[in-house]
Design a protein around this motif. Structure first.
Motif, PDB file in Angstrom:
ATOM      1  N   GLN A 125       0.836  -1.201   0.000  1.00 20.24           N
ATOM      2  CA  GLN A 125       0.000   0.000   0.000  1.00 20.24           C
ATOM      3  C   GLN A 125       0.870   1.250   0.000  1.00 20.24           C
ATOM      4  O   GLN A 125       0.563   2.242  -0.681  1.00 20.24           O
ATOM      5  CB  GLN A 125      -0.928  -0.007   1.217  1.00 20.24           C
ATOM      6  CG  GLN A 125      -1.951   1.121   1.210  1.00 20.24           C
ATOM      7  CD  GLN A 125      -2.892   1.062   0.028  1.00 20.24           C
ATOM      8  OE1 GLN A 125      -3.487   0.030  -0.245  1.00 20.24           O
ATOM      9  NE2 GLN A 125      -3.042   2.189  -0.695  1.00 20.24           N
ATOM     10  N   GLN A 126       1.995   1.213   0.731  1.00 17.71           N
ATOM     11  CA  GLN A 126       2.942   2.327   0.690  1.00 17.71           C
ATOM     12  C   GLN A 126       3.493   2.522  -0.716  1.00 17.71           C
ATOM     13  O   GLN A 126       3.609   3.649  -1.206  1.00 17.71           O
ATOM     14  CB  GLN A 126       4.103   2.066   1.655  1.00 17.71           C
ATOM     15  CG  GLN A 126       3.754   2.059   3.122  1.00 17.71           C
ATOM     16  CD  GLN A 126       4.977   1.753   3.982  1.00 17.71           C
ATOM     17  OE1 GLN A 126       6.064   2.293   3.781  1.00 17.71           O
ATOM     18  NE2 GLN A 126       4.811   0.852   4.940  1.00 17.71           N
ATOM     19  N   LEU A 127       3.826   1.405  -1.363  1.00 15.87           N
ATOM     20  CA  LEU A 127       4.361   1.472  -2.724  1.00 15.87           C
ATOM     21  C   LEU A 127       3.294   1.989  -3.690  1.00 15.87           C
ATOM     22  O   LEU A 127       3.587   2.791  -4.588  1.00 15.87           O
ATOM     23  CB  LEU A 127       4.842   0.079  -3.137  1.00 15.87           C
ATOM     24  CG  LEU A 127       5.897  -0.018  -4.246  1.00 15.87           C
ATOM     25  CD1 LEU A 127       7.171   0.710  -3.858  1.00 15.87           C
ATOM     26  CD2 LEU A 127       6.205  -1.480  -4.553  1.00 15.87           C
ATOM     27  N   LEU A 128       2.061   1.547  -3.493  1.00 12.85           N
ATOM     28  CA  LEU A 128       0.948   2.010  -4.318  1.00 12.85           C
ATOM     29  C   LEU A 128       0.747   3.514  -4.159  1.00 12.85           C
ATOM     30  O   LEU A 128       0.536   4.234  -5.149  1.00 12.85           O
ATOM     31  CB  LEU A 128      -0.324   1.253  -3.930  1.00 12.85           C
ATOM     32  CG  LEU A 128      -1.644   1.742  -4.524  1.00 12.85           C
ATOM     33  CD1 LEU A 128      -1.602   1.736  -6.044  1.00 12.85           C
ATOM     34  CD2 LEU A 128      -2.802   0.870  -4.021  1.00 12.85           C
ATOM     35  N   ALA A 227       0.878  -4.549  -8.260  1.00 16.33           N
ATOM     36  CA  ALA A 227       1.912  -5.490  -7.838  1.00 16.33           C
ATOM     37  C   ALA A 227       3.273  -4.860  -7.599  1.00 16.33           C
ATOM     38  O   ALA A 227       4.050  -5.377  -6.789  1.00 16.33           O
ATOM     39  CB  ALA A 227       2.063  -6.617  -8.873  1.00 16.33           C
ATOM     40  N   ASP A 228       3.596  -3.741  -8.285  1.00 13.38           N
ATOM     41  CA  ASP A 228       4.950  -3.210  -8.117  1.00 13.38           C
ATOM     42  C   ASP A 228       5.065  -1.817  -8.721  1.00 13.38           C
ATOM     43  O   ASP A 228       4.271  -1.422  -9.582  1.00 13.38           O
ATOM     44  CB  ASP A 228       5.973  -4.144  -8.777  1.00 13.38           C
ATOM     45  CG  ASP A 228       7.384  -3.984  -8.214  1.00 13.38           C
ATOM     46  OD1 ASP A 228       7.579  -3.160  -7.299  1.00 13.38           O
ATOM     47  OD2 ASP A 228       8.290  -4.684  -8.684  1.00 13.38           O
ATOM     48  N   PHE A 229       6.096  -1.094  -8.255  1.00  8.88           N
ATOM     49  CA  PHE A 229       6.447   0.232  -8.755  1.00  8.88           C
ATOM     50  C   PHE A 229       7.951   0.351  -8.636  1.00  8.88           C
ATOM     51  O   PHE A 229       8.501   0.211  -7.545  1.00  8.88           O
ATOM     52  CB  PHE A 229       5.730   1.299  -7.920  1.00  8.88           C
ATOM     53  CG  PHE A 229       6.060   2.721  -8.295  1.00  8.88           C
ATOM     54  CD1 PHE A 229       5.978   3.156  -9.605  1.00  8.88           C
ATOM     55  CD2 PHE A 229       6.419   3.640  -7.311  1.00  8.88           C
ATOM     56  CE1 PHE A 229       6.261   4.485  -9.940  1.00  8.88           C
ATOM     57  CE2 PHE A 229       6.702   4.954  -7.630  1.00  8.88           C
ATOM     58  CZ  PHE A 229       6.623   5.378  -8.944  1.00  8.88           C
ATOM     59  N   THR A 234      16.764   5.108 -14.159  1.00 10.56           N
ATOM     60  CA  THR A 234      16.299   5.941 -15.266  1.00 10.56           C
ATOM     61  C   THR A 234      15.260   6.924 -14.739  1.00 10.56           C
ATOM     62  O   THR A 234      14.785   6.802 -13.606  1.00 10.56           O
ATOM     63  CB  THR A 234      15.655   5.087 -16.370  1.00 10.56           C
ATOM     64  OG1 THR A 234      14.597   4.311 -15.802  1.00 10.56           O
ATOM     65  CG2 THR A 234      16.678   4.179 -17.027  1.00 10.56           C
ATOM     66  N   ALA A 235      14.896   7.882 -15.572  1.00 10.08           N
ATOM     67  CA  ALA A 235      13.919   8.886 -15.154  1.00 10.08           C
ATOM     68  C   ALA A 235      12.495   8.340 -15.178  1.00 10.08           C
ATOM     69  O   ALA A 235      11.628   8.858 -14.475  1.00 10.08           O
ATOM     70  CB  ALA A 235      14.022  10.113 -16.062  1.00 10.08           C
ATOM     71  N   LYS A 330      14.345   8.019  -4.630  1.00  5.92           N
ATOM     72  CA  LYS A 330      13.426   8.481  -3.578  1.00  5.92           C
ATOM     73  C   LYS A 330      11.964   8.404  -4.022  1.00  5.92           C
ATOM     74  O   LYS A 330      11.062   8.491  -3.195  1.00  5.92           O
ATOM     75  CB  LYS A 330      13.785   9.911  -3.168  1.00  5.92           C
ATOM     76  CG  LYS A 330      15.123  10.042  -2.462  1.00  5.92           C
ATOM     77  CD  LYS A 330      15.392  11.485  -2.038  1.00  5.92           C
ATOM     78  CE  LYS A 330      16.629  11.578  -1.182  1.00  5.92           C
ATOM     79  NZ  LYS A 330      17.850  11.113  -1.867  1.00  5.92           N
ATOM     80  N   VAL A 331      11.746   8.242  -5.332  1.00  9.74           N
ATOM     81  CA  VAL A 331      10.379   8.206  -5.846  1.00  9.74           C
ATOM     82  C   VAL A 331       9.717   6.868  -5.610  1.00  9.74           C
ATOM     83  O   VAL A 331       8.540   6.786  -5.239  1.00  9.74           O
ATOM     84  CB  VAL A 331      10.369   8.551  -7.351  1.00  9.74           C
ATOM     85  CG1 VAL A 331       8.964   8.398  -7.942  1.00  9.74           C
ATOM     86  CG2 VAL A 331      10.876   9.969  -7.570  1.00  9.74           C
ATOM     87  N   CYS A 332      10.464   5.752  -5.817  1.00 10.10           N
ATOM     88  CA  CYS A 332       9.812   4.440  -5.850  1.00 10.10           C
ATOM     89  C   CYS A 332      10.268   3.477  -4.763  1.00 10.10           C
ATOM     90  O   CYS A 332       9.928   2.300  -4.808  1.00 10.10           O
ATOM     91  CB  CYS A 332      10.014   3.796  -7.219  1.00 10.10           C
ATOM     92  SG  CYS A 332      11.733   3.499  -7.682  1.00 10.10           S
ATOM     93  N   ASN A 333      11.024   3.944  -3.773  1.00 11.45           N
ATOM     94  CA  ASN A 333      11.422   3.063  -2.685  1.00 11.45           C
ATOM     95  C   ASN A 333      10.655   3.378  -1.412  1.00 11.45           C
ATOM     96  O   ASN A 333      10.291   4.515  -1.154  1.00 11.45           O
ATOM     97  CB  ASN A 333      12.934   3.174  -2.420  1.00 11.45           C
ATOM     98  CG  ASN A 333      13.752   2.408  -3.440  1.00 11.45           C
ATOM     99  OD1 ASN A 333      13.657   1.193  -3.525  1.00 11.45           O
ATOM    100  ND2 ASN A 333      14.535   3.122  -4.242  1.00 11.45           N
ATOM    101  N   ILE A 334      10.439   2.345  -0.630  1.00 14.62           N
ATOM    102  CA  ILE A 334       9.829   2.521   0.687  1.00 14.62           C
ATOM    103  C   ILE A 334      10.840   2.091   1.733  1.00 14.62           C
ATOM    104  O   ILE A 334      11.919   1.584   1.418  1.00 14.62           O
ATOM    105  CB  ILE A 334       8.515   1.700   0.811  1.00 14.62           C
ATOM    106  CG1 ILE A 334       8.760   0.213   0.500  1.00 14.62           C
ATOM    107  CG2 ILE A 334       7.452   2.259  -0.117  1.00 14.62           C
ATOM    108  CD1 ILE A 334       7.516  -0.650   0.655  1.00 14.62           C
TER     109      ILE A 334
END
Length: 338
Positions: A125-128, A227-229, A234-235, A330-334
């Motif tokens: 849910q955090q990743l979502l 399922a994933d992000f 890359t940008a 920093k955009v896609c990690n939890i």
């Protein structure tokens, strides 16, 4: 020799329980005497693949975690940045801190191996929530497509009865995604070009493209899951979605492991039912992320068409097979590991 100076027994029967993607609980057997006088536990944790486990170099100078003695089992979290689905080795010592500040310590226990778990639902849910911020506006589309080499489609036609059969998801993306190496499916894309509204002319996967009407894979009889992000240094970012026919084996697998999305209202992939008789459903995809859509059932070739595509077919920088997620993004990690 006083009781405080008597040697400590070596911890034995090490047990690991309640393992998550970033924590575990540990317990072991101690004599009643040692249990009553131990003031500290020393925990040595290392990844299994490490050739140098870096045990304490001096018995009385701890170089890893020193924890005050607590009733066992003891929870271990936050002291290390544990990674999901990673094999670790752990050993323990019991210790008594003496008046002069030195430690009387036991011998090291045997080394125990264990593996951390997948992301739990709250981690996903955090990743979502992070993915929602990158999705961008929704664009219309009409087909799902799958690019491959001629050999693939020849094999499907001759050896698989014309069915594109599900294959096991690789380990690309977030290490903790529950579908990696566990869920089978057939990958499709649905992204379109801004100027034409059609699928792109180029593909890193092959010169032939199978296209299928969007409604064959996305309709009210389908469950949609996040399922994933992730990104790969890359940008641009990838969002992995799962489409599973309601009640199917894939649907059952995802139901307790992945956040389910509303077909008509989510920022990634939507189905809007016809509003009036004679109208067609409306299909939309997110514009600012690359969607990877995993359909969990076989897909017949005769539901679509296979055509040669124009453009280049060697854009290998866009392929994602077993690709590693950028752990510094920093955009896609939890906060629970990579």
């Amino acid at each position: 020799m006083t009781e405080m100076d008597a040697p400590l027994a070596t911890p034995c029967n090490i047990q690991i329980c309640d393992v998550t993607c970033d924590s575990f609980r540990i317990m072991w057997d101690m004599t009643p005497e040692d249990s009553g006088r131990s003031t500290h536990f020393f925990i040595d944790l290392s990844r299994k693949e490490s050739r140098d486990p870096n045990r304490f170099k001096h018995r009385d100078v701890p170089t890893k975690l020193v924890a005050k003695a607590v009733p066992l089992p003891m929870a271990v979290r936050g002291h290390w940045f544990l990674s999901p689905r990673t094999e670790y080795c752990v050993a323990v010592q019991t210790a008594v801190r003496q008046p002069d500040g030195d430690y009387l310590v036991s011998e090291w226990s045997q080394v125990v191996e264990f593996c951390t778990g997948d992301y739990a639902m709250d981690h996903l849910q955090q990743l979502l929530d992070k993915a929602k911020g990158s999705a961008g506006r929704l664009l219309k589309f009409s087909v799902f497509y799958r690019n491959q080499h001629p050999e693939y489609f020849d094999y499907v036609s001759k050896e698989c009865g014309g069915l594109m059969r599900p294959a096991l998801k690789d380990i690309s993306g977030s290490h903790g995604s529950p579908i990696n190496g566990k869920l089978q499916g057939v990958f499709f894309s649905c992204s379109t070009e801004f100027d034409t509204g059609l699928p792109p002319k180029d593909s890193p996967y092959g010169p032939l493209r199978f296209q299928i009407p969007a409604g064959n894979l996305l309709n009210p009889n389908i469950s949609l899951y996040f399922a994933d992000f992730y990104c790969m240094y890359t940008a641009y970012h990838y969002v992995v979605l799962v489409l599973a026919p309601v009640g199917s084996e894939g649907d059952t697998f995802c139901r307790t492991r992945l956040p389910i999305l509303d077909l008509a209202s989510n920022p990634f992939l939507t189905y809007t039912a016809p509003q009036r008789p004679g109208e067609e459903p409306l299909f939309c995809h997110a514009s600012d992320v690359i969607l990877e859509v995993l359909f969990t059932d076989p897909v017949p070739l005769d539901q679509g068409s296979v055509e040669q595509i124009r453009g280049h077919h060697q854009l290998m920088s866009l392929t994602t097979a077993n690709a590693k997620k950028d752990p510094s993004c920093k955009v896609c990690n939890i906060s629970v590991g990579r």
